[in-house]
Write a protein that holds these residues in place. Structure first.
Motif, PDB file in Angstrom:
ATOM      1  N   ARG A  35       1.104  -1.581   0.042  1.00 43.34           N
ATOM      2  CA  ARG A  35       0.085  -0.149  -0.184  1.00 43.34           C
ATOM      3  C   ARG A  35       0.912   1.838  -0.288  1.00 43.34           C
ATOM      4  O   ARG A  35       0.673   2.084  -1.022  1.00 43.34           O
ATOM      5  CB  ARG A  35      -0.954  -0.300   1.188  1.00 43.34           C
ATOM      6  CG  ARG A  35      -1.338   1.102   1.155  1.00 43.34           C
ATOM      7  CD  ARG A  35      -2.855   1.492   0.339  1.00 43.34           C
ATOM      8  NE  ARG A  35      -3.205   0.678  -0.124  1.00 43.34           N
ATOM      9  CZ  ARG A  35      -3.617   1.402  -1.840  1.00 43.34           C
ATOM     10  NH1 ARG A  35      -3.563   2.604  -2.223  1.00 43.34           N
ATOM     11  NH2 ARG A  35      -4.313   0.458  -2.357  1.00 43.34           N
ATOM     12  N   LYS A  36       1.855   1.263   0.706  1.00 41.15           N
ATOM     13  CA  LYS A  36       3.116   2.307   0.175  1.00 41.15           C
ATOM     14  C   LYS A  36       3.697   2.286  -0.782  1.00 41.15           C
ATOM     15  O   LYS A  36       3.601   3.876  -0.900  1.00 41.15           O
ATOM     16  CB  LYS A  36       4.356   2.287   1.291  1.00 41.15           C
ATOM     17  CG  LYS A  36       3.239   2.019   3.051  1.00 41.15           C
ATOM     18  CD  LYS A  36       4.741   1.840   4.219  1.00 41.15           C
ATOM     19  CE  LYS A  36       4.239   1.929   5.646  1.00 41.15           C
ATOM     20  NZ  LYS A  36       6.025   2.076   6.284  1.00 41.15           N
ATOM     21  N   PHE A  37       3.587   1.320  -1.183  1.00 39.87           N
ATOM     22  CA  PHE A  37       4.406   1.480  -2.589  1.00 39.87           C
ATOM     23  C   PHE A  37       3.390   2.133  -3.189  1.00 39.87           C
ATOM     24  O   PHE A  37       3.716   2.739  -4.334  1.00 39.87           O
ATOM     25  CB  PHE A  37       5.135   0.226  -3.005  1.00 39.87           C
ATOM     26  CG  PHE A  37       5.760   0.742  -5.083  1.00 39.87           C
ATOM     27  CD1 PHE A  37       6.908   0.880  -4.197  1.00 39.87           C
ATOM     28  CD2 PHE A  37       5.426   0.012  -5.888  1.00 39.87           C
ATOM     29  CE1 PHE A  37       7.675   1.051  -5.822  1.00 39.87           C
ATOM     30  CE2 PHE A  37       5.573  -0.093  -7.073  1.00 39.87           C
ATOM     31  CZ  PHE A  37       7.083   0.199  -7.347  1.00 39.87           C
ATOM     32  N   ILE A  38       2.331   1.762  -4.162  1.00 40.07           N
ATOM     33  CA  ILE A  38       1.136   2.578  -4.703  1.00 40.07           C
ATOM     34  C   ILE A  38       0.731   3.590  -3.892  1.00 40.07           C
ATOM     35  O   ILE A  38       0.627   4.607  -5.185  1.00 40.07           O
ATOM     36  CB  ILE A  38       0.078   0.993  -3.720  1.00 40.07           C
ATOM     37  CG1 ILE A  38      -0.061   0.077  -4.502  1.00 40.07           C
ATOM     38  CG2 ILE A  38      -1.512   2.092  -4.404  1.00 40.07           C
ATOM     39  CD1 ILE A  38      -1.252  -0.879  -4.535  1.00 40.07           C
ATOM     40  N   ASN A  39       1.198   4.055  -3.046  1.00 37.42           N
ATOM     41  CA  ASN A  39       0.554   5.632  -2.902  1.00 37.42           C
ATOM     42  C   ASN A  39       1.269   5.887  -3.748  1.00 37.42           C
ATOM     43  O   ASN A  39       1.119   7.348  -3.798  1.00 37.42           O
ATOM     44  CB  ASN A  39       0.864   6.060  -0.714  1.00 37.42           C
ATOM     45  CG  ASN A  39      -0.605   5.145  -0.410  1.00 37.42           C
ATOM     46  OD1 ASN A  39      -1.213   5.267  -0.946  1.00 37.42           O
ATOM     47  ND2 ASN A  39      -0.936   4.667   1.167  1.00 37.42           N
ATOM     48  N   PHE A  40       2.578   6.070  -3.127  1.00 36.55           N
ATOM     49  CA  PHE A  40       3.837   6.832  -3.540  1.00 36.55           C
ATOM     50  C   PHE A  40       4.130   6.823  -5.055  1.00 36.55           C
ATOM     51  O   PHE A  40       4.460   7.372  -5.311  1.00 36.55           O
ATOM     52  CB  PHE A  40       6.144   5.919  -3.414  1.00 36.55           C
ATOM     53  CG  PHE A  40       6.497   6.222  -4.129  1.00 36.55           C
ATOM     54  CD1 PHE A  40       6.917   7.421  -4.245  1.00 36.55           C
ATOM     55  CD2 PHE A  40       6.649   5.462  -5.386  1.00 36.55           C
ATOM     56  CE1 PHE A  40       8.593   7.722  -4.424  1.00 36.55           C
ATOM     57  CE2 PHE A  40       7.625   6.184  -5.882  1.00 36.55           C
ATOM     58  CZ  PHE A  40       8.327   7.097  -5.734  1.00 36.55           C
ATOM     59  N   LEU A  41       3.357   6.008  -5.646  1.00 35.11           N
ATOM     60  CA  LEU A  41       2.599   6.046  -7.213  1.00 35.11           C
ATOM     61  C   LEU A  41       2.038   6.748  -7.554  1.00 35.11           C
ATOM     62  O   LEU A  41       2.171   7.665  -8.196  1.00 35.11           O
ATOM     63  CB  LEU A  41       2.805   4.794  -7.554  1.00 35.11           C
ATOM     64  CG  LEU A  41       4.173   3.345  -7.836  1.00 35.11           C
ATOM     65  CD1 LEU A  41       3.254   2.019  -8.588  1.00 35.11           C
ATOM     66  CD2 LEU A  41       4.967   4.007  -8.323  1.00 35.11           C
ATOM     67  N   GLU A  42       0.723   6.737  -7.005  1.00 40.66           N
ATOM     68  CA  GLU A  42      -0.349   7.956  -6.606  1.00 40.66           C
ATOM     69  C   GLU A  42       0.116   9.259  -6.158  1.00 40.66           C
ATOM     70  O   GLU A  42       0.551  10.199  -7.272  1.00 40.66           O
ATOM     71  CB  GLU A  42      -1.242   7.253  -6.008  1.00 40.66           C
ATOM     72  CG  GLU A  42      -2.609   6.390  -6.212  1.00 40.66           C
ATOM     73  CD  GLU A  42      -2.526   5.856  -5.688  1.00 40.66           C
ATOM     74  OE1 GLU A  42      -3.185   5.988  -4.271  1.00 40.66           O
ATOM     75  OE2 GLU A  42      -3.814   5.008  -5.485  1.00 40.66           O
ATOM     76  N   VAL A  43       0.983   9.573  -5.007  1.00 38.80           N
ATOM     77  CA  VAL A  43       1.791  11.048  -5.259  1.00 38.80           C
ATOM     78  C   VAL A  43       2.989  10.989  -6.204  1.00 38.80           C
ATOM     79  O   VAL A  43       2.821  12.472  -5.927  1.00 38.80           O
ATOM     80  CB  VAL A  43       2.183  10.710  -3.779  1.00 38.80           C
ATOM     81  CG1 VAL A  43       2.674  12.009  -3.183  1.00 38.80           C
ATOM     82  CG2 VAL A  43       0.883  10.086  -2.659  1.00 38.80           C
ATOM     83  N   SER A  44       3.693  10.739  -6.805  1.00 43.81           N
ATOM     84  CA  SER A  44       4.516  10.517  -7.649  1.00 43.81           C
ATOM     85  C   SER A  44       3.331  10.843  -9.297  1.00 43.81           C
ATOM     86  O   SER A  44       4.639  11.655 -10.223  1.00 43.81           O
ATOM     87  CB  SER A  44       5.715   9.726  -7.937  1.00 43.81           C
ATOM     88  OG  SER A  44       6.298  10.109  -6.870  1.00 43.81           O
TER      89      SER A  44
END
Length: 51
Positions: A35-44
């Motif tokens: 979930r942290k990685f997915i959030n990183f992709l979305e924020v970036s």
């Protein structure tokens, strides 16, 4: 989360792949890290696609 369908006699071509290495992580924390990685992709604002 989408699952990868495995097919015979098919090639998987990866272009511009991002990798996040997870070492010594318990299976209990795996979903949190994903979930942290997915959030990183979305924020970036990184575009992902499945072809």
């Amino acid at each position: 989360m989408e699952k990868i369908i495995i097919q015979k006699n098919k090639k998987l071509k990866l272009i511009n792949v991002l990798v996040k290495e997870l070492r010594n992580i318990s299976t209990n924390n795996l979903n949190i890290e994903i979930r942290k990685f997915i959030n990183f992709l979305e924020v970036s604002n990184i575009q992902t696609s499945t072809l």
